[in-house]
Design a protein around this motif. Structure first.
Motif, PDB file in Angstrom:
ATOM      1  N   GLU A 118       4.387 -10.291 -33.826  1.00 44.36           N
ATOM      2  CA  GLU A 118       3.306 -10.412 -32.846  1.00 44.36           C
ATOM      3  C   GLU A 118       2.969  -9.027 -32.306  1.00 44.36           C
ATOM      4  OE1 GLU A 118       3.899 -13.117 -29.623  1.00 44.36           O
ATOM      5  OE2 GLU A 118       3.270 -14.834 -30.822  1.00 44.36           O
ATOM      6  N   TRP A 119       1.723  -8.614 -32.511  1.00 44.28           N
ATOM      7  CA  TRP A 119       1.242  -7.329 -32.013  1.00 44.28           C
ATOM      8  C   TRP A 119       0.354  -7.639 -30.816  1.00 44.28           C
ATOM      9  CZ3 TRP A 119      -0.609  -2.951 -35.766  1.00 44.28           C
ATOM     10  CH2 TRP A 119      -0.804  -1.778 -35.045  1.00 44.28           C
ATOM     11  N   VAL A 120       0.870  -7.396 -29.624  1.00 39.59           N
ATOM     12  CA  VAL A 120       0.183  -7.776 -28.399  1.00 39.59           C
ATOM     13  C   VAL A 120      -0.766  -6.669 -27.961  1.00 39.59           C
ATOM     14  CG1 VAL A 120       0.461  -8.430 -25.976  1.00 39.59           C
ATOM     15  CG2 VAL A 120       2.105  -9.231 -27.698  1.00 39.59           C
ATOM     16  N   ILE A 121      -2.035  -7.035 -27.749  1.00 44.29           N
ATOM     17  CA  ILE A 121      -3.073  -6.121 -27.292  1.00 44.29           C
ATOM     18  C   ILE A 121      -3.544  -6.604 -25.918  1.00 44.29           C
ATOM     19  CG2 ILE A 121      -5.401  -5.249 -27.727  1.00 44.29           C
ATOM     20  CD1 ILE A 121      -3.312  -4.147 -29.649  1.00 44.29           C
ATOM     21  N   PRO A 122      -3.484  -5.750 -24.881  1.00 44.20           N
ATOM     22  CA  PRO A 122      -3.803  -6.206 -23.525  1.00 44.20           C
ATOM     23  C   PRO A 122      -5.292  -6.187 -23.187  1.00 44.20           C
ATOM     24  CG  PRO A 122      -3.075  -3.938 -23.445  1.00 44.20           C
ATOM     25  CD  PRO A 122      -2.979  -4.367 -24.890  1.00 44.20           C
ATOM     26  N   PHE A 123      -6.122  -6.497 -24.177  1.00 45.65           N
ATOM     27  CA  PHE A 123      -7.565  -6.531 -24.014  1.00 45.65           C
ATOM     28  C   PHE A 123      -8.108  -7.781 -24.701  1.00 45.65           C
ATOM     29  CE2 PHE A 123      -6.269  -2.060 -24.224  1.00 45.65           C
ATOM     30  CZ  PHE A 123      -6.747  -1.593 -23.012  1.00 45.65           C
ATOM     31  N   SER A 124      -9.408  -7.974 -24.600  1.00 46.99           N
ATOM     32  CA  SER A 124     -10.029  -9.101 -25.302  1.00 46.99           C
ATOM     33  C   SER A 124     -10.173  -8.783 -26.777  1.00 46.99           C
ATOM     34  CB  SER A 124     -11.406  -9.398 -24.698  1.00 46.99           C
ATOM     35  OG  SER A 124     -12.346  -8.407 -25.086  1.00 46.99           O
ATOM     36  N   GLU A 125     -10.542  -9.805 -27.542  1.00 46.29           N
ATOM     37  CA  GLU A 125     -10.647  -9.662 -28.998  1.00 46.29           C
ATOM     38  C   GLU A 125     -11.942  -8.990 -29.436  1.00 46.29           C
ATOM     39  OE1 GLU A 125     -12.123 -13.786 -27.847  1.00 46.29           O
ATOM     40  OE2 GLU A 125     -10.528 -12.394 -27.274  1.00 46.29           O
ATOM     41  N   THR A 126     -12.761  -8.500 -28.491  1.00 37.14           N
ATOM     42  CA  THR A 126     -14.060  -7.953 -28.854  1.00 37.14           C
ATOM     43  C   THR A 126     -14.121  -6.435 -28.820  1.00 37.14           C
ATOM     44  OG1 THR A 126     -14.859  -8.061 -26.567  1.00 37.14           O
ATOM     45  CG2 THR A 126     -15.217 -10.012 -27.966  1.00 37.14           C
ATOM     46  N   GLY A 127     -13.064  -5.755 -28.402  1.00 38.38           N
ATOM     47  CA  GLY A 127     -13.128  -4.319 -28.177  1.00 38.38           C
ATOM     48  C   GLY A 127     -12.519  -3.470 -29.271  1.00 38.38           C
ATOM     49  N   GLY A 128     -12.471  -2.160 -28.994  1.00 36.43           N
ATOM     50  CA  GLY A 128     -11.962  -1.208 -29.971  1.00 36.43           C
ATOM     51  C   GLY A 128     -10.488  -1.366 -30.268  1.00 36.43           C
TER      52      GLY A 128
ATOM     53  N   PRO B 121       6.326  -9.488 -43.683  1.00 40.48           N
ATOM     54  CA  PRO B 121       6.063 -10.529 -42.677  1.00 40.48           C
ATOM     55  C   PRO B 121       4.574 -10.629 -42.362  1.00 40.48           C
ATOM     56  CG  PRO B 121       6.803  -8.535 -41.613  1.00 40.48           C
ATOM     57  CD  PRO B 121       6.954  -8.294 -43.097  1.00 40.48           C
ATOM     58  N   THR B 122       4.179 -11.744 -41.787  1.00 47.66           N
ATOM     59  CA  THR B 122       2.819 -11.876 -41.279  1.00 47.66           C
ATOM     60  C   THR B 122       2.729 -11.123 -39.958  1.00 47.66           C
ATOM     61  OG1 THR B 122       2.599 -14.067 -42.280  1.00 47.66           O
ATOM     62  CG2 THR B 122       1.069 -13.510 -40.499  1.00 47.66           C
ATOM     63  N   VAL B 123       1.707 -10.279 -39.810  1.00 47.49           N
ATOM     64  CA  VAL B 123       1.499  -9.546 -38.562  1.00 47.49           C
ATOM     65  C   VAL B 123       0.272 -10.139 -37.882  1.00 47.49           C
ATOM     66  CG1 VAL B 123       1.097  -7.310 -37.480  1.00 47.49           C
ATOM     67  CG2 VAL B 123       2.523  -7.456 -39.535  1.00 47.49           C
ATOM     68  N   VAL B 124       0.497 -10.760 -36.734  1.00 49.22           N
ATOM     69  CA  VAL B 124      -0.562 -11.444 -35.998  1.00 49.22           C
ATOM     70  C   VAL B 124      -0.897 -10.651 -34.738  1.00 49.22           C
ATOM     71  CG1 VAL B 124      -1.184 -13.533 -34.736  1.00 49.22           C
ATOM     72  CG2 VAL B 124       0.151 -13.700 -36.844  1.00 49.22           C
ATOM     73  N   VAL B 125      -2.182 -10.396 -34.527  1.00 53.89           N
ATOM     74  CA  VAL B 125      -2.620  -9.702 -33.317  1.00 53.89           C
ATOM     75  C   VAL B 125      -2.872 -10.737 -32.223  1.00 53.89           C
ATOM     76  CG1 VAL B 125      -4.317  -8.151 -32.298  1.00 53.89           C
ATOM     77  CG2 VAL B 125      -3.639  -7.856 -34.694  1.00 53.89           C
ATOM     78  N   LYS B 126      -2.193 -10.577 -31.099  1.00 54.46           N
ATOM     79  CA  LYS B 126      -2.306 -11.503 -29.980  1.00 54.46           C
ATOM     80  C   LYS B 126      -2.945 -10.775 -28.801  1.00 54.46           C
ATOM     81  CE  LYS B 126       0.589 -14.377 -26.930  1.00 54.46           C
ATOM     82  NZ  LYS B 126       1.976 -14.821 -26.642  1.00 54.46           N
ATOM     83  N   PHE B 127      -3.925 -11.396 -28.163  1.00 48.91           N
ATOM     84  CA  PHE B 127      -4.666 -10.752 -27.076  1.00 48.91           C
ATOM     85  C   PHE B 127      -4.213 -11.284 -25.728  1.00 48.91           C
ATOM     86  CE2 PHE B 127      -7.315 -10.761 -30.887  1.00 48.91           C
ATOM     87  CZ  PHE B 127      -7.510  -9.390 -31.041  1.00 48.91           C
ATOM     88  N   MET B 128      -4.030 -10.358 -24.779  1.00 55.30           N
ATOM     89  CA  MET B 128      -3.581 -10.706 -23.441  1.00 55.30           C
ATOM     90  C   MET B 128      -4.373  -9.893 -22.422  1.00 55.30           C
ATOM     91  SD  MET B 128       0.340 -10.656 -21.952  1.00 55.30           S
ATOM     92  CE  MET B 128       0.959 -11.624 -23.332  1.00 55.30           C
ATOM     93  N   PRO B 129      -5.675 -10.147 -22.277  1.00 58.54           N
ATOM     94  CA  PRO B 129      -6.503  -9.340 -21.380  1.00 58.54           C
ATOM     95  C   PRO B 129      -6.249  -9.659 -19.916  1.00 58.54           C
ATOM     96  CG  PRO B 129      -7.786 -11.153 -22.253  1.00 58.54           C
ATOM     97  CD  PRO B 129      -6.452 -11.215 -22.940  1.00 58.54           C
ATOM     98  N   GLY B 130      -6.690  -8.730 -19.070  1.00 59.68           N
ATOM     99  CA  GLY B 130      -6.598  -8.964 -17.634  1.00 59.68           C
ATOM    100  C   GLY B 130      -6.257  -7.708 -16.871  1.00 59.68           C
ATOM    101  N   ALA B 131      -6.904  -7.515 -15.708  1.00 54.03           N
ATOM    102  CA  ALA B 131      -6.631  -6.395 -14.798  1.00 54.03           C
ATOM    103  C   ALA B 131      -6.709  -5.054 -15.513  1.00 54.03           C
ATOM    104  CB  ALA B 131      -5.265  -6.569 -14.129  1.00 54.03           C
ATOM    105  N   GLY B 132      -7.722  -4.914 -16.377  1.00 53.29           N
ATOM    106  CA  GLY B 132      -7.912  -3.644 -17.057  1.00 53.29           C
ATOM    107  C   GLY B 132      -6.784  -3.256 -17.980  1.00 53.29           C
ATOM    108  N   SER B 133      -6.046  -4.220 -18.482  1.00 56.25           N
ATOM    109  CA  SER B 133      -4.907  -4.107 -19.412  1.00 56.25           C
ATOM    110  C   SER B 133      -3.563  -4.010 -18.706  1.00 56.25           C
ATOM    111  CB  SER B 133      -5.051  -2.930 -20.386  1.00 56.25           C
ATOM    112  OG  SER B 133      -4.644  -1.692 -19.820  1.00 56.25           O
ATOM    113  N   THR B 134      -3.557  -3.852 -17.374  1.00 54.84           N
ATOM    114  CA  THR B 134      -2.267  -3.758 -16.686  1.00 54.84           C
ATOM    115  C   THR B 134      -1.507  -5.082 -16.707  1.00 54.84           C
ATOM    116  OG1 THR B 134      -3.292  -4.183 -14.531  1.00 54.84           O
ATOM    117  CG2 THR B 134      -3.024  -1.885 -15.182  1.00 54.84           C
ATOM    118  N   LYS B 135      -2.223  -6.197 -16.815  1.00 57.58           N
ATOM    119  CA  LYS B 135      -1.545  -7.496 -16.895  1.00 57.58           C
ATOM    120  C   LYS B 135      -0.645  -7.545 -18.124  1.00 57.58           C
ATOM    121  CE  LYS B 135      -2.426 -12.434 -17.661  1.00 57.58           C
ATOM    122  NZ  LYS B 135      -3.482 -13.467 -17.843  1.00 57.58           N
ATOM    123  N   GLY B 136      -1.188  -7.202 -19.269  1.00 57.25           N
ATOM    124  CA  GLY B 136      -0.396  -7.230 -20.497  1.00 57.25           C
ATOM    125  C   GLY B 136       0.702  -6.190 -20.506  1.00 57.25           C
ATOM    126  N   ALA B 137       0.411  -5.001 -19.950  1.00 53.31           N
ATOM    127  CA  ALA B 137       1.423  -3.948 -19.917  1.00 53.31           C
ATOM    128  C   ALA B 137       2.579  -4.320 -18.999  1.00 53.31           C
ATOM    129  CB  ALA B 137       0.786  -2.636 -19.472  1.00 53.31           C
TER     130      ALA B 137
END
Length: 358
Positions: free
Chosen positions: A32-42, A62-78
């Protein structure tokens, strides 16, 4: 762990151990590759580009899946990633400038510490600002014709990566009103497409995958790139957009904009932090050396692909890729600014947007 010790310990990342690598096998597993933004950005574009390449090079494919966790300008995911610890090597986290800037500015939302994370890969990027056709017709290589125009910009927040364009437009004497609260730069592009925003920017991957089509269709006019750094640390044209003026060129041509002094140095400091070392892939704290070595070797193999330069140029732009010790150095550069630059930006944020950093 301090940044200094992080860089020192990262030197070991380059010393790959054959027997250790052989012990790591991700067969049948999902990364799981977690990205703290929406699926629409860079950042989404960046991770989705590297994910299948990484899958091909990790042992066991292995399968590498990108998972999105947006919120609070990315600080939520971080903040979430800060609480994670190594389990079985099946988690990556993708940081961006919008994650680094709140950390640099001591944003009270930040509960994460880059010193705890283990960088294995980093890449630079660029950015392009563009206008709607009506206002774009007033751009002549300078911003002089835009200084009396009221513009609207969809923003993730003034303390994230959007700090770079917002401060750039201020230095150019432009009147740009940000609408805060979007979850990703792709959402800002959608606002622009709907006519709700009249100016926008995208990082290079987002521009290549979306905004460039708007330019081709005549519904957007490119203004400038932020530029790139040469070997001597000078801002030059972005190699991905060699026909487009850099912000430094536009500033030099614009009345009242200076390419020296405290304001310029503050902009440059955050540009360097946010773009040449912008996107970084981390393993969580506690990851054992054999897992670290395995990821470093896999990303090294991606970089060594004979077709990598071509396919990466088309998808994410012409920027260097750093692995292992290079990624640790890039992380240090991305999470360090001078006290003077920090103080200027904190004062500007308070004066311009009422943002108080406590």
């Amino acid at each position: 762990m301090t940044i200094k010790t992080l860089a020192a310990s990262a030197a070991a990342l380059a010393l790959l151990s054959g027997p250790a690598l052989a012990e790591v096998d991700f067969s049948g597993k999902t990364i799981e590759w977690v990205i703290p933004f929406s699926e629409t950005g860079g950042s989404a574009k960046w991770a989705n580009f590297f994910a299948p390449l990484l899958s091909q090079e990790l042992p066991g494919n292995p399968t590498v899946v990108v998972k999105f966790m947006p919120g609070a300008g990315s600080t939520k995911g971080a903040n979430w990633f800060q609480e994670q610890e190594h389990k079985d090597g099946t988690m990556l986290f993708g940081s961006s400038g919008s994650t680094q800037f709140p950390y640099l500015l001591d944003d009270p939302r930040v509960r994460y510490d880059y010193n705890d994370w283990i960088p294995v890969m980093a890449t630079g990027t660029g950015g392009v600002a563009y206008l709607n056709p009506e206002d774009g017709a007033k751009f002549d290589g300078s911003a002089n014709g835009l200084q009396d125009v009221d513009l609207i910009f969809g923003s993730q927040g003034a303390t994230g990566l959007d700090l770079v364009p917002l401060l750039a437009w201020k230095l150019l004497g432009m009147n740009v009103e940000p609408v805060f609260g979007i979850k990703g730069r792709g959402d800002g592009r959608l606002m622009f497409e709907r006519g709700e925003a009249t100016i926008d920017y995208q990082t290079s991957s987002g521009y290549l995958s979306g905004a460039a089509d708007l330019v081709a269709a005549g519904t957007a006019v490119p203004m400038m790139s932020w530029g790139a750094l040469d070997e001597d640390g000078n801002i030059v044209r972005d190699p991905t957009f060699p026909d487009m003026p850099s912000f430094k060129e536009v500033c030099a041509a614009t009345d009242g904009c200076e390419t020296e002094g405290v304001a310029w140095e503050a902009w440059k400091a955050f540009f360097i932090s946010g773009y040449p070392s912008q996107k970084i892939a981390f393993l969580p704290k506690g990851s054992p050396q054999d897992v670290i070595d395995t990821y470093v070797a896999a990303f090294e193999a991606v970089r060594a692909r004979p077709d990598f330069a071509e396919i990466s140029s088309n998808e994410v732009g012409e920027y260097p890729m750093f692995v292992g010790e290079g990624a640790a150095k890039a992380t240090k550069e991305a999470t360090t600014v001078t006290p003077e630059a920090k103080a200027y930006v904190i004062d500007w944020l308070k004066d311009s947007y009422g943002v108080t950093i406590k």
